[in-house]
Enzyme design. Structure first.
Site, PDB file in Angstrom:
ATOM      1  CB  CYS A 193      -1.884   6.735   1.234  1.00 31.96           C
ATOM      2  SG  CYS A 193      -2.862   5.554   2.068  1.00 31.96           S
ATOM      3  CD  GLU A 225      -2.875  -1.282   0.537  1.00 34.06           C
ATOM      4  OE1 GLU A 225      -3.091  -0.336  -0.249  1.00 34.06           O
ATOM      5  OE2 GLU A 225      -3.547  -2.326   0.561  1.00 34.06           O
TER       6      GLU A 225
HETATM    7  C1  UN1 Z   1      -3.670   5.535   4.600  1.00 34.78           C
HETATM    8  O1  UN1 Z   1      -3.655   6.751   4.503  1.00 34.78           O
HETATM    9  O2  UN1 Z   1      -2.623   4.884   4.780  1.00 34.78           O
HETATM   10  O3  UN1 Z   1      -9.581   5.577   3.169  1.00 34.78           O
HETATM   11  C2  UN1 Z   1      -4.894   4.723   4.573  1.00 34.78           C
HETATM   12  C3  UN1 Z   1      -8.972   6.170   4.042  1.00 34.78           C
HETATM   13  C4  UN1 Z   1      -8.583   5.361   5.248  1.00 34.78           C
HETATM   14  C5  UN1 Z   1      -7.300   4.664   4.993  1.00 34.78           C
HETATM   15  C6  UN1 Z   1      -6.159   5.525   4.622  1.00 34.78           C
HETATM   16  N1  UN1 Z   1      -9.620   4.397   5.535  1.00 34.78           N
HETATM   17  O4  UN1 Z   1      -8.674   7.326   3.986  1.00 34.78           O
END
Ligand code: UN1
Length: 499
Positions: free
Chosen positions: A291, A257
């Protein structure tokens, strides 16, 4: 000092052994003020080796426990998380800088995935497949995989562990976690909460879920050690570039990820009030440190002036500051390096013709609060093509949906995307064209629920975590064929008749 005292009270209440965070060699600081709040113990090479040995032994025992019984442990974990929700959320605020509702939301995500995993523990279904041979049965059976390594980032310091661990545990695996060096205390708290669930469960193997606090060497050990069957790593694309080939070299599984450079489109028919809130949360929420944060915004020429003026007003009025001191929507950046990267990106944007609103630092000292930046760009050039982990929204004008979709997809990352429109054809065209793992209509790019598979394409890494059938990556599939006839027909009609 006041924050350090509160951290002590929270960790005591969660029953984290004091030696782990007072006697160590690694300082831990809060981005809220920059002050030191703990000295955390670090796992050395011998401790890492021992942990992996224990995890391998725990796996050999746990894989034989029936899956619904494994689910019972995760059910208890969910109960313990509910009991500690407020304290853990507060620690997330202190250690990662999230505003309280986002800190609480993060712990809620952990609880949600536990609930999901408990149900899943009775649904690890395989297929029965039609066979071409008479008197045969063919089926797929899913088996536990092994030790699962989890490498997580500062911005979701506890939820990412839970997405991985809750699923990995019901699938019959053991888990070893290397959290971000920036967030060791929330990790210690989660480990204590897990240990409490395991104690209530009674006979969970020792070392079923373990924590390795330390620098890159702990993560590298997970990546390189043959005892670890799968590494689920969340972080930058740069980190992924180092992790992925090393896992591939030993044919280990990877769930990656990595970065996102998420785009949102505001179309002529959009509900502009809704779009404004969706874009504002996506771009400024979590101080731009998800992210899934919205980093690129494409606004149709016919509504550009009015919509961008409203967005600028929102940027001008959003409350930024220490969430412990007042009601704010945007907390601090994680550290000085994040602030410097943001300033570099803004300088590059300006050099490329960008017109900047915001971006200035608020206050001084060892914490880094910034006004979120809205940058009107003449095109998708320079820093717009890269992820900068800070609240910068690049705004661009578009005229045609096909052209803007080509532009939207023309970046390296492929995590999340969104369109705001009330035109059903336009919505469907967007969903068909977006090359991201997540594509939304009339909601922002961030804030996904756990029920869906979470992850993205291209340089985001291709992994999927959380809901849907992501669990399959945490298991080993065997295709079994049983012949219950007294003949031996060969597949494809091959004959092999011995004389
Ligand atoms: C991340 O920023 O690593 O959809 C994950 C989202 C959260 C997950 C973010 N449930 O913004």
């Amino acid at each position: 000092m006041v924050i350090a005292d509160e951290v002590g009270r929270l960790l005591d209440r969660i029953e984290v052994d004091r030696a782990l965070w007072t006697d160590g060699s690694m300082p831990s600081t809060t981005p809220l003020t920059g002050e030191q709040i703990a000295m955390v113990q670090v796992a050395d090479a011998a401790a890492i080796d021992e942990a992996l040995g224990k995890a391998a032994a725990a796996f050999r025992a746990w894989r034989n426990v029936p899956a619904p019984r494994r689910g019972e442990l995760v059910r208890l974990l969910g109960e313990e998380l509910r009991a500690s929700k407020d304290d853990l959320a507060r620690l997330v605020t202190i250690e990662a800088g999230k505003v309280p509702s986002e800190g609480a939301g993060e712990v809620q995500e952990m609880i949600d995935i536990c609930d999901f995993a408990v149900g899943l523990s009775r649904q690890l279904y395989g297929l029965t497949i039609a066979t071409e041979r008479p008197g045969h049965r063919m089926m797929e059976v899913w088996h536990p995989l092994g030790v699962v390594g989890v490498i997580s980032a500062f911005n979701f310091p506890v939820a990412v562990w839970a997405w991985n661990a809750a699923i990995a545990l019901v699938c019959g695996n053991s888990v070893v976690w290397k959290p971000s060096e920036k967030t060791p205390l929330t990790a210690l708290a989660v480990q204590a909460i897990f240990d409490r669930a395991a104690a209530r469960f009674g006979d969970a193997p020792q070392g079923l879920a373990q924590l390795l606090i330390g620098g890159p060497e702990a993560g590298e050990a997970l990546v390189d050690d043959r005892r670890v069957a799968l590494v689920s790593a969340t972080g930058s694309t740069r980190m992924g570039r180092s992790v992925a080939p090393r896992l591939a070299a030993r044919f280990a599984r990877a769930i990656l990820e990595l970065g996102g450079n998420n785009g949102a489109i505001v179309a002529p028919s959009a509900d502009l009030d809704l779009a404004l809130r969706g874009v504002a949360f996506g771009a400024m929420g979590t101080a731009g440190q998800r992210c899934t944060t919205t980093r690129r915004l494409f606004v149709h020429d016919s509504i550009y002036e009015g919509f961008v003026a409203r967005l600028k007003a929102a940027y001008g009025s959003v409350a930024v500051g220490n969430p412990l001191e007042s009601a704010v929507l945007v907390g601090p950046l994680i550290d000085r390096a994040a602030f410097e990267m943001m300033q570099q990106a803004l300088a590059a944007a300006k050099a490329a013709g960008g017109v900047i609103l915001g971006g200035e630092r608020i206050g001084e000292g060892a914490s880094f609060y910034v006004k979120p930046a809205l940058v009107e760009m003449p095109g998708q050039v320079g820093p717009v093509l890269e992820e900068t982990f800070a609240p910068i929204l690049y705004v661009m004008r578009y005229y045609d949906l096909d052209a803007v979709m080509a532009q939207h997809n023309d970046v390296a990352a492929g995590l999340s995307s969104a369109i705001f429109t009330t035109d059903v054809r336009e919505a469907e065209r967007f969903l068909a064209a977006s090359d991201c793992g997540i594509a939304n209509v009339n909601l922002g790019t961030s804030g996904a629920e756990i029920g869906g598979a979470f992850g993205g394409e291209k340089e985001t890494g291709g992994g999927r975590e959380s809901g849907s059938d992501s669990w399959r990556q945490y298991m080993r599939r065997a295709t079994n064929t049983v012949n219950y006839s007294d003949a031996l027909p060969l597949a494809q009609g091959v004959s092999f008749d011995l004389p």
